[in-house]
Design a protein around this motif. Structure first.
Motif, mmCIF file in Angstrom:
data_model
loop_
_atom_site.group_PDB
_atom_site.id
_atom_site.type_symbol
_atom_site.label_atom_id
_atom_site.label_comp_id
_atom_site.label_asym_id
_atom_site.label_seq_id
_atom_site.Cartn_x
_atom_site.Cartn_y
_atom_site.Cartn_z
ATOM 1 N N GLY A 1 0.841 -1.192 0.000
ATOM 2 C CA GLY A 1 0.000 0.000 0.000
ATOM 3 C C GLY A 1 0.868 1.230 0.000
ATOM 4 N N GLN A 2 0.407 2.297 0.643
ATOM 5 C CA GLN A 2 1.160 3.541 0.707
ATOM 6 C C GLN A 2 2.495 3.306 1.408
ATOM 7 O OE1 GLN A 2 -0.364 5.784 -0.887
ATOM 8 N NE2 GLN A 2 0.490 7.783 -0.435
ATOM 9 N N THR A 3 3.575 3.745 0.797
ATOM 10 C CA THR A 3 4.964 3.589 1.258
ATOM 11 C C THR A 3 5.455 2.149 1.204
ATOM 12 O OG1 THR A 3 4.657 3.166 3.641
ATOM 13 C CG2 THR A 3 4.578 5.464 2.910
ATOM 14 N N GLN A 4 4.630 1.209 0.771
ATOM 15 C CA GLN A 4 5.031 -0.199 0.738
ATOM 16 C C GLN A 4 4.555 -0.795 -0.587
ATOM 17 O OE1 GLN A 4 3.456 -2.530 3.951
ATOM 18 N NE2 GLN A 4 4.483 -4.392 3.326
ATOM 19 N N ASN A 5 5.234 -0.426 -1.670
ATOM 20 C CA ASN A 5 4.806 -0.857 -2.991
ATOM 21 C C ASN A 5 5.394 -2.219 -3.323
ATOM 22 O OD1 ASN A 5 5.317 2.537 -4.136
ATOM 23 N ND2 ASN A 5 3.554 1.663 -3.112
ATOM 24 N N PRO A 6 4.557 -3.230 -3.553
ATOM 25 C CA PRO A 6 5.076 -4.568 -3.843
ATOM 26 C C PRO A 6 5.695 -4.636 -5.235
ATOM 27 C CG PRO A 6 2.691 -4.540 -4.064
ATOM 28 C CD PRO A 6 3.085 -3.195 -3.509
ATOM 29 N N PRO A 7 6.703 -5.505 -5.437
ATOM 30 C CA PRO A 7 7.319 -5.656 -6.755
ATOM 31 C C PRO A 7 6.458 -6.523 -7.661
ATOM 32 C CG PRO A 7 8.312 -7.186 -5.237
ATOM 33 C CD PRO A 7 7.343 -6.372 -4.430
ATOM 34 N N MET A 8 6.812 -6.549 -8.939
ATOM 35 C CA MET A 8 6.049 -7.351 -9.885
ATOM 36 C C MET A 8 6.095 -8.832 -9.522
ATOM 37 S SD MET A 8 6.187 -7.354 -14.046
ATOM 38 C CE MET A 8 7.424 -8.624 -14.257
ATOM 39 N N GLU A 9 7.205 -9.307 -8.960
ATOM 40 C CA GLU A 9 7.316 -10.720 -8.639
ATOM 41 C C GLU A 9 6.294 -11.132 -7.587
ATOM 42 O OE1 GLU A 9 11.227 -11.485 -7.236
ATOM 43 O OE2 GLU A 9 11.235 -9.782 -5.857
ATOM 44 N N ALA A 10 5.842 -10.193 -6.735
ATOM 45 C CA ALA A 10 4.810 -10.520 -5.760
ATOM 46 C C ALA A 10 3.488 -10.828 -6.455
ATOM 47 C CB ALA A 10 4.631 -9.368 -4.771
ATOM 48 N N PHE A 11 3.199 -10.096 -7.536
ATOM 49 C CA PHE A 11 1.989 -10.373 -8.316
ATOM 50 C C PHE A 11 2.110 -11.722 -9.029
ATOM 51 C CE2 PHE A 11 1.763 -5.831 -7.708
ATOM 52 C CZ PHE A 11 0.404 -5.575 -7.552
ATOM 53 N N VAL A 12 3.271 -11.972 -9.610
ATOM 54 C CA VAL A 12 3.469 -13.237 -10.321
ATOM 55 C C VAL A 12 3.322 -14.413 -9.367
ATOM 56 C CG1 VAL A 12 5.130 -14.628 -11.615
ATOM 57 C CG2 VAL A 12 4.924 -12.183 -12.084
ATOM 58 N N LYS A 13 3.868 -14.288 -8.153
ATOM 59 C CA LYS A 13 3.726 -15.348 -7.157
ATOM 60 C C LYS A 13 2.248 -15.595 -6.838
ATOM 61 C CE LYS A 13 4.948 -16.566 -2.402
ATOM 62 N NZ LYS A 13 5.627 -16.129 -1.144
ATOM 63 N N ALA A 14 1.490 -14.513 -6.721
ATOM 64 C CA ALA A 14 0.055 -14.650 -6.449
ATOM 65 C C ALA A 14 -0.642 -15.385 -7.590
ATOM 66 C CB ALA A 14 -0.566 -13.269 -6.246
ATOM 67 N N TYR A 15 -0.353 -14.985 -8.831
ATOM 68 C CA TYR A 15 -1.000 -15.611 -9.984
ATOM 69 C C TYR A 15 -0.660 -17.102 -10.064
ATOM 70 C CZ TYR A 15 -1.132 -10.653 -11.415
ATOM 71 O OH TYR A 15 -1.303 -9.299 -11.459
ATOM 72 N N ASN A 16 0.609 -17.418 -9.813
ATOM 73 C CA ASN A 16 1.035 -18.818 -9.888
ATOM 74 C C ASN A 16 0.303 -19.680 -8.878
ATOM 75 O OD1 ASN A 16 2.889 -18.461 -11.964
ATOM 76 N ND2 ASN A 16 4.614 -18.108 -10.594
ATOM 77 N N SER A 17 -0.024 -19.114 -7.730
ATOM 78 C CA SER A 17 -0.641 -19.902 -6.665
ATOM 79 C C SER A 17 -2.127 -20.162 -6.899
ATOM 80 C CB SER A 17 -0.464 -19.201 -5.318
ATOM 81 O OG SER A 17 -1.326 -18.083 -5.217
ATOM 82 N N LEU A 18 -2.761 -19.372 -7.774
ATOM 83 C CA LEU A 18 -4.220 -19.429 -7.879
ATOM 84 C C LEU A 18 -4.731 -20.396 -8.943
ATOM 85 C CD1 LEU A 18 -4.988 -15.636 -7.398
ATOM 86 C CD2 LEU A 18 -5.403 -17.500 -5.787
ATOM 87 N N ASN A 19 -3.989 -20.567 -10.021
ATOM 88 C CA ASN A 19 -4.380 -21.511 -11.069
ATOM 89 C C ASN A 19 -5.808 -21.248 -11.551
ATOM 90 O OD1 ASN A 19 -4.034 -23.590 -12.871
ATOM 91 N ND2 ASN A 19 -4.615 -25.195 -11.432
ATOM 92 N N ALA A 20 -6.036 -20.051 -12.082
ATOM 93 C CA ALA A 20 -7.365 -19.661 -12.563
ATOM 94 C C ALA A 20 -7.281 -19.194 -14.010
ATOM 95 C CB ALA A 20 -7.938 -18.550 -11.697
ATOM 96 N N GLU A 21 -8.391 -19.340 -14.733
ATOM 97 C CA GLU A 21 -8.435 -18.866 -16.119
ATOM 98 C C GLU A 21 -8.387 -17.338 -16.172
ATOM 99 O OE1 GLU A 21 -11.713 -20.461 -18.325
ATOM 100 O OE2 GLU A 21 -11.539 -22.434 -17.382
ATOM 101 N N HIS A 22 -9.145 -16.687 -15.291
ATOM 102 C CA HIS A 22 -9.198 -15.226 -15.239
ATOM 103 C C HIS A 22 -8.894 -14.779 -13.815
ATOM 104 C CE1 HIS A 22 -11.175 -14.789 -19.214
ATOM 105 N NE2 HIS A 22 -11.751 -15.929 -18.892
ATOM 106 N N ILE A 23 -7.995 -13.814 -13.671
ATOM 107 C CA ILE A 23 -7.651 -13.286 -12.361
ATOM 108 C C ILE A 23 -7.902 -11.782 -12.362
ATOM 109 C CG2 ILE A 23 -5.826 -12.956 -10.650
ATOM 110 C CD1 ILE A 23 -4.480 -15.464 -11.711
ATOM 111 N N PHE A 24 -8.738 -11.332 -11.439
ATOM 112 C CA PHE A 24 -9.044 -9.911 -11.297
ATOM 113 C C PHE A 24 -8.123 -9.320 -10.226
ATOM 114 C CE2 PHE A 24 -12.958 -12.192 -12.403
ATOM 115 C CZ PHE A 24 -13.227 -11.607 -13.638
ATOM 116 N N VAL A 25 -7.480 -8.218 -10.553
ATOM 117 C CA VAL A 25 -6.482 -7.623 -9.665
ATOM 118 C C VAL A 25 -6.940 -6.236 -9.236
ATOM 119 C CG1 VAL A 25 -4.062 -6.966 -9.395
ATOM 120 C CG2 VAL A 25 -4.675 -8.885 -10.883
#
Length: 551
Positions: A360-384
């Motif tokens: 969030g504010q002052t704590q911006n996650p890197p792109m790899e954090a998003f990729v890790k999330a996507y890899n864990s979900l195994n879904a056709e469509h992911i809403f972010v």
């Protein structure tokens, strides 16, 4: 010292020096916030972006003596480490330079100037609505000077000396292009960060302050020690989840016809041994992620085609967040949201979010954090739901670079907008477009009201703001300021457009707000707006005392 050309080894030294100089000035750059609100910490975000690139270089066994290889590795690592708008823009600037460097062993002054122009174009393309008076302007004016004047120089040290001078002049001019900077009496923080990088690169050329640099990104460990994971996995356990196996494979001419090699060859084999497969071919590199019970077989098979640059194999049963890493059957929809605060994370999880990224504010996650999330979900469509304007670009970049699912970034710029989008989300809809349409409709009808503490003295739109006062803002506009938290909130609410027509106020209160303060605020709301319903939820966030979603 004089340099007619720059090779990969010198370029790596220059990039390292730029990173070191940026680190030295992080606090100064972070303090150049236009708002008195803690922002995305531009210096920190840019530093972490460069750190990702340097980590990639330091962990790579590839020959980086030419500028091509050096920049391809550095650009990829920078992208994966990018945080915040400034980090993403910087990573794209680097990517554009790397694109021009394809096939080059060294940079001449002429082609380095052209590479700067390529980087500038790539950086501009990453921003939906480019704003002049920002680091983009500093990039553009600097690269324009280099393009028009490179013929005057035959020594990189002199050339960089002039480049830095032009960059300083451009930075000093940013307040004239962006009134909000002029009113606050500061220059653009992203441009200041870029200047620090180039000043460090110049220092590497002159030898003034950088000769032998040793970088330690992680805390050193005592020799002979073994990390003990916090886990109950022991001699009696059963391997339930297999191994998360990731590697980068360098295709080798001696083993395979690289130009004609197709990634589906590896994908077909991986499908017989595992799932959550992501396999990408980037010219002569292969990037693989797979969950498998047989990592050895994967490694042995892929080594037929090349040699490993990096390998990581983790037992998923010993992960701290086992629930997010379990192998799940593929489903149609999943939801990812960014937020901070234990209360907010728990609440968002209870209303439909499958994976919460801490940020969030002052704590911006890197792109790899998003990729890790996507890899864990195994879904056709992911809403972010990024829920912060400074995280939106990183989320969009992650969507462009992920291929195993269709990623839909809903452009929520606050927790209030994210909450409103979730309240209207209907995952029984037949199509993803229908889900998004409902969420966007909800976002368009919610107002965001925030109360936080000013971190610096400033003047904003004629309003004098003192450090440690409470300020009330709606998105990016400050409407109130007071030594009293409740007064700041009350004044802010009176400025919200169509407040008399709003029907519901949902309040997320932070770790520094009390239930008594919530009651005081609601007493005022019930009196001033008798038709408005109120609800309070403990969010536990550490920046905003009050986050109000008003619908």
């Amino acid at each position: 010292m004089q340099f007619a050309e720059i090779d990969g080894l010198l370029l790596k030294t220059m990039l390292t020096a730029g990173f070191v100089n940026l680190q030295k000035n992080i606090s100064v750059i972070d303090s150049l916030n236009v708002f008195p609100v803690p922002d995305g910490d531009t210096g920190t975000n840019m530093s972490l972006t460069l750190e990702g690139g340097l980590k990639a270089l330091s962990s790579s066994d590839m020959n980086t003596s030419d500028v091509d290889n050096c920049l391809q590795i550095f650009a990829r690592g920078s992208l994966m480490g990018a945080r915040g708008n400034s980090g993403v823009i910087l990573s794209q600037f680097i990517k554009g330079i790397a694109m021009f460097a394809k096939g080059l062993d060294t940079f001449s002054i002429e082609n380095f100037s052209a590479a700067l122009s390529s980087g500038t174009l790539k950086a501009y393309s990453a921003v939906i609505k480019p704003t002049e008076g920002t680091m983009l302007t500093v990039m553009r004016e600097t690269s324009s000077y280099a393009k028009e004047n490179h013929g005057k120089y035959n020594d990189f040290t002199l050339f960089f000396t002039e480049i830095v001078a032009v960059m300083k002049k451009s930075l000093q001019h940013t307040p004239e292009l962006l009134p909000v900077l002029k009113e606050a009496g500061v220059v653009d923080s992203g441009g200041a960060g870029l200047l620090c990088i180039f000043e460090g690169m110049l220092q590497a050329l002159t030898g003034d302050s950088v000769t032998d640099i040793t970088l330690e990104f992680d805390a050193p460990r005592r020799p002979g020690t073994i990390d003990s994971p916090n886990t109950t996995f022991n001699r009696y356990s059963v391997l339930e989840y297999g191994y998360c196996t990731e590697f980068i494979l360098q295709l080798m001419d001696a083993k395979v016809d690289i130009d004609n090699f197709e990634i589906k060859t590896i994908i077909g084999f991986l499908e017989t041994l595992g799932d959550s497969i992501v396999a990408i071919k980037d010219e002569d590199l292969i990037k693989v992620h797979v969950h498998t019970f047989n990592p050895g077989e994967v490694i042995n098979y892929c080594q037929r085609f090349g040699e490993f640059v990096t390998i990581k194999i983790e037992n998923m049963s010993v992960q701290h967040n086992e629930s997010s890493l379990d192998v799940k059957p593929r489903r149609k929809y999943a939801v990812v949201a960014v937020c901070s605060g234990d209360g907010l994370k728990d609440y968002f999880g209870s209303i439909g979010v499958d994976y919460v990224i801490d940020g969030g504010q002052t704590q911006n996650p890197p792109m790899e954090a998003f990729v890790k999330a996507y890899n864990s979900l195994n879904a056709e469509h992911i809403f972010v739901l990024p829920n912060n304007s400074n995280i939106l670009l990183v989320a969009l970049q992650s969507a462009e670079n992920y291929t195993d699912s269709v990623i839909h970034v809903v452009p929520t710029k606050s927790i209030a907008e994210g909450y409103s989008a979730l309240s209207m989300m209907d995952l029984t809809s037949d199509t993803a477009d229908e889900v998004i349409a409902d969420m966007l409709y909800a976002v368009s009808n919610v107002s965001t009201a925030l109360v936080t503490t000013a971190v610096r003295d400033t003047v904003y739109n004629g309003m004098e703001i003192k450090k440690d006062n409470y300020i009330g803002l709606d998105k990016d506009t400050i409407y109130s300021c007071s030594p009293n938290k409740i007064d700041a909130a009350i004044s802010l609410l009176s400025k919200i457009e169509d407040i008399e027509d709003k029907q519901v106020l949902t309040l997320f209160y932070g770790e520094n707000a009390t239930e008594e303060e919530v009651e005081q605020l609601f007493d005022h709301v019930n009196t001033a707006y008798p038709l408005m319903e109120t609800a309070a939820i403990y969010g536990g966030q550490n920046i905003y005392d009050f986050i109000m979603a008003i619908e």
